[in-house]
Design an enzyme around this catalytic site. Sequence first.
Site, PDB file in Angstrom:
ATOM      1  N   ASP A  48       1.015  -1.033  -0.089  1.00 59.82           N
ATOM      2  CA  ASP A  48      -0.078   0.302   0.093  1.00 59.82           C
ATOM      3  C   ASP A  48       0.872   1.516   0.214  1.00 59.82           C
ATOM      4  OD1 ASP A  48       0.849  -0.028   2.972  1.00 59.82           O
ATOM      5  OD2 ASP A  48      -1.414  -0.502   3.695  1.00 59.82           O
ATOM      6  N   SER A  49       1.744   0.724  -0.079  1.00 60.94           N
ATOM      7  CA  SER A  49       3.170   2.699  -0.306  1.00 60.94           C
ATOM      8  C   SER A  49       2.942   3.021  -1.215  1.00 60.94           C
ATOM      9  CB  SER A  49       4.330   1.643  -0.477  1.00 60.94           C
ATOM     10  OG  SER A  49       4.619   0.823  -1.228  1.00 60.94           O
ATOM     11  N   ASP A  87      -1.255  -6.849  -0.171  1.00 59.94           N
ATOM     12  CA  ASP A  87      -1.506  -5.299   1.534  1.00 59.94           C
ATOM     13  C   ASP A  87      -3.140  -5.860   1.052  1.00 59.94           C
ATOM     14  OD1 ASP A  87       1.371  -5.004   2.490  1.00 59.94           O
ATOM     15  OD2 ASP A  87       1.041  -3.589   1.912  1.00 59.94           O
ATOM     16  N   LYS A 116      -1.008  -9.428   3.652  1.00 57.66           N
ATOM     17  CA  LYS A 116       0.065  -8.815   4.901  1.00 57.66           C
ATOM     18  C   LYS A 116      -1.156  -7.987   5.365  1.00 57.66           C
ATOM     19  CE  LYS A 116       3.671  -5.977   3.566  1.00 57.66           C
ATOM     20  NZ  LYS A 116       3.194  -4.546   4.907  1.00 57.66           N
ATOM     21  N   GLU A 118      -0.858  -5.911   8.446  1.00 60.83           N
ATOM     22  CA  GLU A 118      -0.237  -4.898  10.531  1.00 60.83           C
ATOM     23  C   GLU A 118      -0.814  -4.423  11.302  1.00 60.83           C
ATOM     24  OE1 GLU A 118       0.825  -0.391   9.338  1.00 60.83           O
ATOM     25  OE2 GLU A 118       1.203  -1.125   7.061  1.00 60.83           O
ATOM     26  N   GLU A 185       9.694  -4.137  10.314  1.00 59.41           N
ATOM     27  CA  GLU A 185       9.862  -2.966  10.342  1.00 59.41           C
ATOM     28  C   GLU A 185      10.108  -1.740  10.536  1.00 59.41           C
ATOM     29  OE1 GLU A 185       7.118  -0.444   7.347  1.00 59.41           O
ATOM     30  OE2 GLU A 185       8.705   0.967   6.562  1.00 59.41           O
TER      31      GLU A 185
HETATM   32  O1  KIV Z   1       3.334  -0.421   1.555  1.00 53.33           O
HETATM   33  C1  KIV Z   1       4.873  -1.424   1.137  1.00 53.33           C
HETATM   34  O2  KIV Z   1       5.538  -1.257   0.449  1.00 53.33           O
HETATM   35  C2  KIV Z   1       4.964  -1.698   2.411  1.00 53.33           C
HETATM   36  C3  KIV Z   1       6.654  -2.455   2.791  1.00 53.33           C
HETATM   37  C4  KIV Z   1       7.072  -1.527   3.547  1.00 53.33           C
HETATM   38  C5  KIV Z   1       7.252  -3.559   3.088  1.00 53.33           C
HETATM   39  O3  KIV Z   1       4.804  -2.657   3.166  1.00 53.33           O
END
Ligand code: KIV
Length: 268
Positions: A48-49, A87, A116, A118, A185
Amino acid sequence: MTERKPMTLPRLAQMHTSGEKIAMLTCYDAAFAGLLDEAGVDILLIGDSLGNVLQGRGSTAPVNLDDMLYHTTCVRRGVKHAWVIADLPFDSYHVSKEEAWKSAAALVKAGAHMVKLEGGGWTTETVRFISERGIPVCAHLGFTPQTVTSLGGFKVQGRDEESAARIKRESQALVDAGAAMLLYEMVPAALAAEITAASPVPVIGIGAGVGTSGQVLVLHDMLDITRGKKPRFVKNFMAGRDSILDGVKAYVDEVKAGTFPVNEVHGF
Ligand code: KIV
């Protein structure tokens, strides 16, 4: 030359057990998916970056499930070998386990092999619910960008004894609940190495030192596309290279050789 087979979860687990390092990068489209695959990247993360690097936002919180589904579909079209993780975005898994399952299932239908999410503690039962129903889950601990506001900014997590103990406790609970991968992280290198040595599942690090089973970076950071000041754990793999393929291959080589990251340079 032997045919490179598609990556699987048992193979990633075997790499963790045997000490063969895992190279992971974020990826958001089919063109880069093909290139990263060719360079030998083991795992592609539709992070989600993308909210930061593609959409120009200041945080990942505004990214929604439709954004993630679109980019997951694009990446999956371009990939032949790598394991694909997507994500679960902010507000797609928080209200109930059932809602989390629906969001995870949508990402799998779009092409993800794994999702994934968090956080630890409150996420444990969600991880159990999703894993038991057949979707592998990676749990992201330490600094969690979706909750940057409540963490008080971009801060290293697990520096003191109490927060390190909490991270270890939460990791254990997540693995017991079925998490098939852990990602840390911005935690001290010593803490990540200690957890990795005891972990039955692969552990990926970003700003967590060299002692994890593998590494991930945001693609636009390591290709030096991102403008402005980058986090300490980022290395510019385009320096001295004139093709993106060569830059990504250098990243894979350095991760595999254990020469990236260097704790004293990129670590905490
Ligand atoms: O969203 C993302 O790019 C991430 C990385 C920072 C691991 O979760």
